[in-house]
Scaffold this motif. Structure first.
Motif, PDB file in Angstrom:
ATOM      1  N   GLY A  46     -38.526 -13.501   2.720  1.00  0.00           N
ATOM      2  CA  GLY A  46     -38.449 -12.052   2.951  1.00  0.00           C
ATOM      3  C   GLY A  46     -39.674 -11.520   3.665  1.00  0.00           C
ATOM      4  O   GLY A  46     -39.762 -10.335   3.962  1.00  0.00           O
ATOM      5  N   ALA A  70     -54.058 -11.175   6.678  1.00  0.00           N
ATOM      6  CA  ALA A  70     -52.965 -11.417   7.630  1.00  0.00           C
ATOM      7  C   ALA A  70     -51.760 -12.090   6.986  1.00  0.00           C
ATOM      8  O   ALA A  70     -50.961 -12.736   7.662  1.00  0.00           O
ATOM      9  N   GLY A 121     -54.887 -10.583  -0.358  1.00  0.00           N
ATOM     10  CA  GLY A 121     -53.422 -10.647  -0.245  1.00  0.00           C
ATOM     11  C   GLY A 121     -52.964 -12.090  -0.107  1.00  0.00           C
ATOM     12  O   GLY A 121     -53.637 -13.022  -0.571  1.00  0.00           O
ATOM     13  N   ASN A 122     -51.837 -12.286   0.557  1.00  0.00           N
ATOM     14  CA  ASN A 122     -51.265 -13.630   0.647  1.00  0.00           C
ATOM     15  C   ASN A 122     -52.036 -14.541   1.599  1.00  0.00           C
ATOM     16  O   ASN A 122     -51.723 -15.722   1.722  1.00  0.00           O
TER      17      ASN A 122
END
Ligand code: FAD
Length: 560
Positions: free
Chosen positions: A293, A269, A524-525
């Motif tokens: 961003g 997420a 992911g992040n």
């Protein structure tokens, strides 16, 4: 718990990491569901360049570039943070090429290896010639059917006029207005405007490129594999039984909805890009949510949900730092990648002084800007200063070369400063004219000889990559001589946070003692990056998101 639905695997988030995890799990015979908080799918991944950093790929080998995984490991290890375990970096380096091989065999996404130097190419193990960065080929959005309209638009920094997509190769053709640029552009615009079925209902360009091509291709493969993606379905909390994650509660149609996940949950997420409170508490150096961003729906929900079931976190102070332009009214900062390396511009602080090598990677420049701001308070905003020749030759943030100043939007006009002389420009910027004049004179003296004795702009392989190869002896340096002169404010921002849940080499979420939380994975992040606070090369955020997505899905479906 009163379960309302039961599947094998639930993936939270529809970025590249999430969609690939879901697809690999589905292809390994799991029943999978993807839940996405936003009304649009694709996350920041869809708005990105879609680049992935993959050492030792088949694509690079086919072009004659034989990589060495030990070199790649050594290179990342030296740049990454000390608290990142060797095994995590090793797992990435070793699984990246198999992941890409799998994507090539199982989806319509096609990647090509690029002669794109690593961001610290001169370090031991770095690649000066490149071929570790891979970019997606164009993908036909028609294959998405109705899902095309709910895919996130590309970033304004990676599309023309905010809607027209381009490939990496076309970027160069447009940038230098090389042979055939006008015909190419006219053809693409004609295709866009003559696409009647879409033109009446959507701004989307059916010709998907960069991050839209990657996520579009993954979504088509997910559709073919029968994996549903539920939009407007935010995860609220994880559910555990005897220390094992057994499911989660989402919000569906405004009500809590409990889903049991027999094999596990993959958290994909994103970071806490747009959560100002979490930034203030954890990442004071990167404290501007508005400048990020990342997409607005990335608010760290799944990091907090992980913490609530005992997960550890790591490097929460860190981000994929980047200089960004901010156009008032937009919901995120616009990454500035290429402009800084082109000849005819400089970046100065509020005292009118240069303080860095403008052409270094966005991460290095973003970090230097943020540190300068913390230390001296004069770098947010800094200013990109450029002359008339630059203005008409190259883009600068929202300004396109052939579009005159009077045609700019009110928002762009409100941030653009202009003066017939450097002194006049300085006054418009609120900077001491004498200081800016002195700085420009000093810079010009070196630039005329192709030298930058203070900051060495244009010397490293990566600097030259985005310089103007036609301009010699230094493709990144030209004196600023022709008025009128221009300036745009530029901020220390980021393209997402990159600290998050602690994971091991198998993408399992672990507690502070390193013990896995059964049934819980993060990619992911959403997870703390194996890169630590560094950015070794283009594609080191999506490359690992996909690689650990591949690893997680194989792990929880028992694939060998
Ligand atoms: P995302 O792609 O952001 O996906 C996360 C998803 O989770 C989102 O859709 C979000 O809505 C959803 N979500 C959030 N909370 C919840 C919840 N509670 N429940 C359900 N869903 C939720 N990196 C590269 O490696 N290569 C590049 O070429 C590159 N180019 C870039 C260009 C730009 C202009 C920008 C802005 C970034 C770029 N990046 C690039 C960075 C990269 O895009 C991100 O780091 C990466 O996409 C993050 O992927 P992710 O899967 O972790 O998250």
């Amino acid at each position: 718990m009163n379960w309302q639905m039961e599947v094998d695997v639930v993936v939270v988030g529809s970025g590249a990491g999430g969609m690939l995890s879901a697809l690999v799990a589905a292809k390994n015979h799991a029943q999978v569901l993807v839940v996405e908080k936003d009304k649009l799918w694709g996350g920041t991944s869809a708005t990105s360049g879609g680049g992935i950093w993959i050492p030792g790929s088949d694509q690079a080998k086919a072009l004659g570039f034989e990589d060495n995984l030990d070199d790649a490991f050594k290179y990342v290890r030296a740049l990454s943070a000390d608290n990142v375990p060797d095994e995590n970096i090793r797992a990435y380096v070793e699984n990246a090429a198999p992941m890409l091989r799998w994507v090539t065999a199982n989806t319509g996404v096609t990647y090509t290896s690029q002669p794109y130097p690593d961001y610290h190419a001169e370090n031991p193990g770095g690649s000066v010639t490149g071929y570790r960065t891979h970019l997606p080929e164009m993908f036909d959005g028609t294959l998405l059917g109705n899902d095309l309209k709910t895919q996130r638009l590309p970033s304004p920094a990676a599309s023309l006029f905010g809607y027209l997509n381009w490939t990496f190769a076309e970027t160069y053709q447009l940038l230098y207005r090389g042979p055939g640029w006008l015909t190419g552009l006219a053809k693409n615009m004609a295709k866009y405007w003559l696409d009647w079925p879409l033109r009446f209902t959507s701004r989307k360009d059916r010709r998907l490129t960069l991050g839209n091509a990657l996520t579009g291709g993954l979504r088509v493969a997910l559709n073919e594999a029968g994996v549903p993606v539920w939009l407007k379905t935010p995860m609220q909390e994880l559910v555990t039984e005897n220390g094992r994650v057994v499911g989660l509660v989402v919000e569906k149609d405004g009500k809590p909805f409990a889903i049991r996940a027999r094999k596990g949950v993959v958290l994909a997420a994103g970071g806490f890009d747009k959560n100002q409170q979490m930034r203030d508490a954890n990442a004071p150096l990167y404290n501007k949510a508005w400048a990020s961003g990342g997409v607005t729906s990335n608010t760290g929900d799944a990091i907090r949900a992980g913490q609530a079931v005992g997960a550890g976190t790591m490097n929460m102070h860190s981000a994929w730092a980047a200089p960004v332009f901010y156009v008032p009214g937009e919901d995120r900062g616009r990454l500035c990648t290429i402009e800084r390396a082109l000849p005819g511009c400089i970046m100065v602080n509020q005292k009118g002084q240069r303080y860095l090598n403008e052409a270094a990677s966005y991460h290095v420049v973003g970090q230097q800007m943020a540190r300068r701001q913390r230390e001296f308070g004069d770098a947010s905003p800094s200013w990109m200063v450029f002359d008339h020749k630059y203005r008409h030759q190259f883009p600068m943030g929202p300004l396109l070369p052939l579009v005159p100043d009077w045609l700019q939007s009110g928002a762009v006009k409100s941030i653009l400063k202009k003066g017939r002389t450097i002194g006049e420009l300085a006054k418009a910027m609120g900077v001491d004219p004498a200081a800016l004049e002195l700085q420009v004179t000093r810079f010009n003296a070196g630039a005329a000889k192709g030298e930058d004795p203070e900051f060495h702009r244009g010397e490293a392989a990566y600097d030259k990559m985005y310089g103007d190869y036609r301009h010699q002896p230094n493709p990144c340096l030209r004196p600023l001589t022709e008025g009128p002169f221009y300036a745009l404010p530029i901020y220390p921002g980021d393209i997402g946070t990159n600290g998050g849940l602690r994971t091991n080499a198998r993408a399992q979420v672990v507690d502070d003692a390193g013990q896995p939380i059964a049934g819980l994975y993060a990619v992911g992040n959403n997870a703390a990056s194996a890169m630590g606070e560094s950015y070794p090369g283009a594609g080191v955020t999506i490359g690992p998101a996909m690689t650990f997505g591949y690893v997680a899905a194989r792990e929880l479906t028992g694939a060998n």
